[in-house]
Scaffold this active site. Structure first.
Site: not given
Length: 916
Positions: A23, A92, A103, A338, A454, A780, A799, A804, A867
């Site tokens: 801001k 602010r 806030m 913003r 809001h 694995e 792969s 695992d 995978c």
């Protein structure tokens, strides 16, 4: 050199959001590009952090504040604390990352009994003066002094009731003076001290309160939910801005605007405003505002100026802007801008259209969208052909369909959500304090407020459906019910809301699968052109393959063959195979399964041609295809009772009639049938007990099954290769890959590869062709990682099965970890993420990196992918790109997310750092 904590809007660095907050930085930048911004200055986030650390404002800060206030006095000709032309300011909050409503802000600061009279004299409007005063006392009392809103609301509502007034704007000066006096009394009663008259004391308390709000519950919850780390945003700035007033009469207004529609992405002026109001009235949802287009009728010249402001903001920031403005006596001021929070559909559309307009590049179009946001586009939508009449209609504030139990407060919503209930949060209007209820809810419904309230802004940022301003719904929070005409809605009743149309339904409404928009297809085609990683799918059926292709899959990275066994008509054959006592009996059962599985692969290869399909040979333990021991014991006990009953019936009937055979329907349940059923169940029970393991996930599974029962793997290999041969004969270009799970040694791979060679020779001879396919392994186990160089002598691809591999690396049982201690580890910071969701770069990732290096040394062109579930997670995908994997494979609905994340990984590769 002393730290500089304060920056005027004229000299603050508008690019330094970390120091000035979003801001504050934007107020500086807007001032410096010539927009009409009220004078002010920014107290930096550094001051906030120092205050939170030391529990006091930095030395000399308030002296610097006074100097900057004096500069504003010179610019405006007003005096802070003066009894003539008093200067009022707002205080602010604003952090580097936008956190709307999370806030605190205080307006009209600088009012006391003396400056109030000066304000009334300056404006000639006692009503305006007392309205500003009562607002200030309540807001300051709540934010700076910690007094609950309801302490003030009680008096406010009583005055309205006694006066017979419903609308706040109908209160006159005397009413507002009475309310102000009552509010002052509340402050004294609650704090034991009178309301502070010294304007600099007010300012100091307000600055501290804004800094404190950084550590408030709702701000912390918001940062946790959206994973806003200290590196992204740490501390809030405090922005001191000269007050301008939208509530000084009918030539005044306040509003919120978006440079494009945040719900659809359409390039149109979008927003809402209120005449004779302050900004909080719009965003708090206290009043339902008007669409901005009505300003063309009420203030046509101001609408033209607002359009010019909209164009300047978007051209300068090259991003959709969410801006706030005030019109004070015909003069337009921009109070804030913003980047606009939008849902996924709007983000995608605006990205594509802004590229076509020449406003941004394709790279920026891709990078402005968080890949996870795309998940919103893949949720089911309400069936447009639904014939159920709506209960009510509000404003379409955030698109999407949501269904759940109606709940009237955020605490109950959070509690029920944690228990796994789907809920709709129904409120008159929402407040920032309700944020924990938003996180738990499927959707938000309010009876007051507009599309920029809001509730709407926060819901859009979360991608949750929201309907606002449904004024036909009369909400009674105390009795926990609502009325729509004669229809009563009780807490717990099912509601469905459509945030795209604003329609509200009682009960659950049917949904339909989402479709991929042309804008998303365009965006993802751009993503593919930048990405180096290909994105495959984890699917097991032709229908799944077609869906994966629709999402843009470049292949199948994991086809789990065990899923094909679980179909109702196939499972008995699998059970027979498991119960077989010798290889010949097992082979006979497998011979029945072979044509079924072969046809599965024919359909899968055909659906996916010409893309690769990686088929994983059988992985889970055999007992997973059988009922549990307890289930079988119960079934045998029930059958024994049945058998006893049938025998009893037989004896009775034979005694009475002399029949040797039971008449219908008893002959349908003969002893022979039941006896055979009991025998089979007992055989299954024995097998389940024989197969029982202390830790099945570390036991007899994966390639170990292929070693113990080679006939199973040979049947699967044959079904793959014969399917490939059939497709090749049909002229289809296919790319099958056979993958061996749970490998720990190259000898296992060699043995399975020998099975492949045998079956290949027989298949090629039978079909008269040469088969093209790849043979590889899942990685694995930790030992597979350390022996990757040797495995690559046989494997043509790797792969990573990271599910695992993560369990093995952490020595965690996933189910136990996630259900017991892992949430605590994440909560207290022992682990930053759940490693089963986000790839553990420091542990599992290092094993992957080592494996890839070892494998490539042996076989430079080896294909390597992932995978496991982490294959669809953007953060994990960035690491996969970093270690130069060839592909990631994930569930079909995550393919768009992974495609965009793969592009991000390439575009942001210079920023990559290995973080735990």
């Amino acid at each position: 050199m002393a730290t500089q904590y304060i920056f005027s809007f004229q000299n603050g660095d508008g690019k330094n959001k970390a120091l000035l907050g979003g801001k504050g930085a934007n107020l500086c930048e807007m001032t410096q590009i010539g927009l009409n911004v009220p004078p002010g200055f920014v107290i930096s986030t550094a001051a906030c952090l120092d205050y939170l650390r030391d529990r006091r404002l930095p030395d000399g800060l308030m002296e610097g504040v006074k100097r900057h206030i004096e500069a504003i006095e010179q610019t405006t000709g007003k005096r802070f604390g003066g009894n003539s032309l008093p200067l009022l300011v707002s205080v602010r909050s604003g952090s580097a990352i936008s956190m709307p409503g999370m806030m605190d802000t205080i307006l009209n600061l600088g009012l006391n009994r003396e400056t109030l009279q000066g304000l009334i004299e300056e404006t000639g409007d006692p009503r305006f003066g007392y309205d500003a005063y009562r607002r200030f006392i309540q807001l300051f009392g709540k934010v700076a002094l910690g007094i609950p809103d309801d302490k003030f609301d009680l008096h406010f509502d009583n005055v309205k009731k006694q006066a017979g007034i419903k609308a706040d704007v109908a209160l006159d000066a005397d009413h507002l003076k009475e309310i102000s006096d009552l509010f002052l009394q509340v402050v004294k009663e609650e704090t034991g001290r009178p309301f502070p008259e010294d304007v600099y004391e007010q300012l100091e308390l307000a600055i501290k309160a804004v800094f404190e709000s950084w550590m408030g519950r709702r701000a912390i919850d918001y940062r946790r939910e959206f994973r806003i780390t200290e590196k992204m945003a740490n501390g809030t700035a405090a922005n001191i801005v000269t007050m301008v007033f939208g509530n000084m009469g009918n030539d005044c207004a306040t509003g919120v605007g978006f440079t494009r529609n945040p719900g659809t992405g359409a390039n149109e002026m979008y927003g809402e405003y209120l005449v004779n109001a302050q900004g909080e009235d719009v965003v708090a949802g206290i009043r339902t505002p008007k669409p901005v287009q009505e300003l063309t009728r009420e203030m046509p010249d101001l609408y033209r100026q607002l359009t010019e402001l909209r164009d300047k903001l978007e051209q300068h920031y090259r991003e959709v802007q969410d801006f706030e403005y005030t019109i004070e006596r015909g003069v337009l001021y921009c109070l804030q801008t913003r980047s606009g929070k939008m849902n996924a559909a709007a983000m995608v559309r605006t990205s594509v259209e802004m590229v076509k307009e020449g406003l941004i590049s394709k790279e920026r179009a891709l990078l402005r969208i968080n890949p996870e946001l795309l998940e919103q586009l893949l949720h089911p939508q309400l069936d447009p052909h639904n014939k159920i009449p709506p209960l009510a209609q509000g404003l379409p504030a955030s698109p999407g369909a949501a269904c759940g139990k109606c709940v009237f407060d955020a605490d109950t919503a959070a509690m029920m959500g944690k228990a796994g209930e789907k809920i709709i949060l129904l409120r008159e209007e929402t407040k920032p304090e309700d944020i924990h209820g938003f996180f738990a809810a499927q959707g938000i419904l309010t009876s007051r407020g507009g599309k920029t309230s809001h509730a709407a802004v926060v819901a859009r940022g979360m991608g949750k459906a929201c309907v606002a301003g449904a004024e036909d719904i009369k909400v009674d929070v105390r009795s926990r019910r609502a009325l729509v005409g004669d229809v009563l809605i009780r807490e717990g009743d099912i509601l469905t809301i459509d945030g795209g149309s604003g329609l509200i339904y009682l009960g659950e409404i049917p949904t339909v699968a989402p479709t991929v928009s042309s804008e998303l297809q365009t965006l993802l085609s751009w993503a593919d052109s930048y990405a180096e990683l290909k994105v495959y799918a984890n699917v097991d059926t032709p229908e799944g393959a077609k869906k994966a292709l629709a999402y843009g899959a470049a292949g199948i990275g994991l086809c789990r063959t065990e899923r094909m066994f679980n179909a109702k008509e196939r499972l008995p054959l699998v059970v027979d195979m498991i119960l077989a006592e010798d290889p010949d009996s097992r082979a006979a059962a497998l011979e029945k399964l072979l044509p079924i599985q072969r046809e599965d692969f024919v359909q899968l290869f055909t659906a996916m041609a010409p893309h690769p399909v990686t088929v994983r040979l059988l992985d889970p333990p055999m007992h997973e295809f059988l009922p549990s021991e307890h289930q079988l014991e119960d079934e045998i006990q029930a059958l024994n009772k049945y058998e006893t009953m049938i025998k009893g019936q037989r004896v009775t009937l034979e005694t009475l009639s002399g029949h040797d055979v039971l008449p219908a329907p008893f002959n349908l349940l003969s002893e022979d049938v039941i006896g055979k059923a009991i025998a089979k169940k007992q055989l299954m029970l024995k097998k389940v007990r024989d197969l029982s393991e202390v830790n099945p996930m570390l036991g007899h599974r994966g390639v170990r099954l292929g070693m113990s029962y080679p006939e199973i793997y040979k049947m699967q290999i044959r079904s793959v290769l014969e399917a490939a041969a059939i497709c090749a004969q049909q002229g289809l270009a296919i790319a099958p890959e056979i993958m061996v799970p749970q490998v720990i040694t190259v000898e296992e791979l060699k043995r399975v590869n020998k099975y492949v060679a045998e079956v290949r020779q027989e298949t090629e001879s039978r079909y008269g062709l040469v088969l093209n396919f790849k043979f590889g392994t899942m990685i694995e186990t930790v030992r597979a990682c350390t022996r990757a160089g040797q495995l690559a002598e046989v494997a043509e691809f790797f792969s990573f099965g990271t599910n695992d591999l993560t369990q093995a690396t952490f020595s965690f049982s996933r189910e136990d970890a996630e259900n017991k201690f892992l949430p605590l580890y994440n909560e207290v910071g022992l682990l930053e993420d759940n490693p089963f969701e986000v790839l553990d770069v420091k542990g599992v990732g290092q094993l992957m990196k080592m494996t890839a290096e070892f494998g490539r040394r042996t076989r430079p062109g080896i294909k390597i992918g992932i995978c496991g579930e982490q294959g669809g997670h953007p953060q994990s995908i960035r690491f996969c790109h970093h270690i130069k994997l060839d592909y990631v494979s994930c569930s079909a609905p995550r393919i768009p997310i992974a495609r965009l994340a793969a592009a991000h990984a390439k575009l942001l590769e210079h920023e990559f750092s290995e973080q735990s």
